[in-house]
Design a protein around this motif. Sequence first.
Motif, PDB file in Angstrom:
ATOM      1  N   ASN A 157      35.855  42.762  46.210  1.00  0.00           N
ATOM      2  CA  ASN A 157      35.450  41.359  46.105  1.00  0.00           C
ATOM      3  C   ASN A 157      34.013  41.167  46.589  1.00  0.00           C
ATOM      4  OD1 ASN A 157      37.768  40.348  45.040  1.00  0.00           O
ATOM      5  ND2 ASN A 157      38.556  39.463  46.926  1.00  0.00           N
ATOM      6  N   TYR A 199      31.199  39.631  44.127  1.00  0.00           N
ATOM      7  CA  TYR A 199      30.669  38.279  44.275  1.00  0.00           C
ATOM      8  C   TYR A 199      29.317  38.271  44.982  1.00  0.00           C
ATOM      9  CZ  TYR A 199      35.301  37.061  42.632  1.00  0.00           C
ATOM     10  OH  TYR A 199      36.435  36.964  41.869  1.00  0.00           O
ATOM     11  N   ASP A 243      29.363  40.115  53.225  1.00  0.00           N
ATOM     12  CA  ASP A 243      28.438  40.292  52.102  1.00  0.00           C
ATOM     13  C   ASP A 243      27.360  39.222  52.139  1.00  0.00           C
ATOM     14  OD1 ASP A 243      29.186  37.879  50.488  1.00  0.00           O
ATOM     15  OD2 ASP A 243      31.115  38.888  50.299  1.00  0.00           O
ATOM     16  N   ARG A 247      41.224  30.732  41.961  1.00  0.00           N
ATOM     17  CA  ARG A 247      39.867  31.270  41.869  1.00  0.00           C
ATOM     18  C   ARG A 247      38.889  30.117  41.979  1.00  0.00           C
ATOM     19  NH1 ARG A 247      42.733  33.790  37.022  1.00  0.00           N
ATOM     20  NH2 ARG A 247      42.567  36.026  37.316  1.00  0.00           N
ATOM     21  N   VAL A 248      37.764  30.358  42.652  1.00  0.00           N
ATOM     22  CA  VAL A 248      36.752  29.308  42.752  1.00  0.00           C
ATOM     23  C   VAL A 248      36.169  29.083  41.355  1.00  0.00           C
ATOM     24  CG1 VAL A 248      34.557  28.646  43.780  1.00  0.00           C
ATOM     25  CG2 VAL A 248      36.243  29.925  45.132  1.00  0.00           C
ATOM     26  N   SER A 283      35.444  35.188  37.816  1.00  0.00           N
ATOM     27  CA  SER A 283      36.467  36.138  38.262  1.00  0.00           C
ATOM     28  C   SER A 283      36.902  37.031  37.103  1.00  0.00           C
ATOM     29  CB  SER A 283      37.658  35.369  38.828  1.00  0.00           C
ATOM     30  OG  SER A 283      38.768  36.204  38.954  1.00  0.00           O
ATOM     31  N   GLY A 313      38.583  40.479  37.965  1.00  0.00           N
ATOM     32  CA  GLY A 313      39.575  40.101  38.975  1.00  0.00           C
ATOM     33  C   GLY A 313      40.872  39.585  38.354  1.00  0.00           C
ATOM     34  N   THR A 314      41.979  39.826  39.076  1.00  0.00           N
ATOM     35  CA  THR A 314      43.276  39.347  38.583  1.00  0.00           C
ATOM     36  C   THR A 314      43.661  38.027  39.250  1.00  0.00           C
ATOM     37  OG1 THR A 314      44.466  40.499  40.331  1.00  0.00           O
ATOM     38  CG2 THR A 314      44.149  41.691  38.261  1.00  0.00           C
ATOM     39  N   GLY A 315      42.930  37.649  40.309  1.00  0.00           N
ATOM     40  CA  GLY A 315      43.285  36.437  41.038  1.00  0.00           C
ATOM     41  C   GLY A 315      44.406  36.680  42.039  1.00  0.00           C
ATOM     42  N   LEU A 353      43.494  38.708  47.026  1.00  0.00           N
ATOM     43  CA  LEU A 353      43.567  38.191  48.399  1.00  0.00           C
ATOM     44  C   LEU A 353      44.995  37.823  48.798  1.00  0.00           C
ATOM     45  CD1 LEU A 353      40.342  35.988  48.773  1.00  0.00           C
ATOM     46  CD2 LEU A 353      40.807  38.244  49.723  1.00  0.00           C
TER      47      LEU A 353
END
Length: 258
Positions: A162, A166, A190, A209-210, A215, A220-222, A225
């Motif tokens: 991540n 990002y 980061d 997701r933001v 994403s 990303g799969t969401g 986290l």
Amino acid sequence: FEIIGAPIFDEKNMLKGAVIVLYDITELKKLEAMRKDFVANVSHELKTPITSIRGFAETLLDDNNLHDVDTAKQFLSIINEESKRLQMLIQDLLSLSKLEKDDSKIELATVHFTELVDEVMPVINQQAENNGITLHVESGENIEFKAEHSGVKQVMINLLVNAISYTPKGGGVTLLAEELEEYIHLQVSDTGIGIPKESLPRIFERFYRVDKARSRNTGGTGLGLAIVKHIVELHQGKIEVESEVNVGTTFHVYFPKR
Ligand code: ADP
């Protein structure tokens, strides 16, 4: 409320009273709604790549498009990417469902931080290089604790991937490990895009997701986290996040030393 009632009789079988139980089912209803939401989300997440795979495959099957090698290659590479996305999604769903099983237990063994770094870094270094990100690792000497090796490794990978995804080119990602009195503190920070304050409480939810488009682009799969949080909680650990938009994000994970 759900109401259940029953009469009470005395020894001569005469009606003596009644017992009425009121069940508060708000929590149950909430769980049921969450389950329905989850199924709807999963269906949607599965449908998107499949629709695209079918669309491009059908277009390719049309003879006219097969003769144009460049177009055919382009379509095949999209089919390939979308299949990978499906595979990752299914992998993450399986991990999550395993973690959520009530009897989910973890096998504790001594985990050496340096060993974890040696296993995780080859994968992460490549990604950092591809994204133009500088990676740093800082750690105290001989950090070891009792945990599930594969779980801690998954936590580190998900947070590092991540952080790299990002963070714009030229940025940096730092992994830090230190020993506290009762906990081992792992920190991934980061210099990336950050997370808006109002989104912070929601990022550990499944499929939240933001920025959906971003994403997807980063693959990303969401679920990353949500998986991290589960693993940390199975260890009776803690996870915290601080972030500032356009400055960066820091995740703190605390594993009990035991
Ligand atoms: P995803 O597969 O979308 O990355 P995650 O569960 O790993 O799913 O993360 C949920 C959301 O939290 C991401 O979509 C992203 O918006 C945000 N996020 C996670 N890590 C970071 C980070 N290091 N910097 C900025 N945003 C992040």
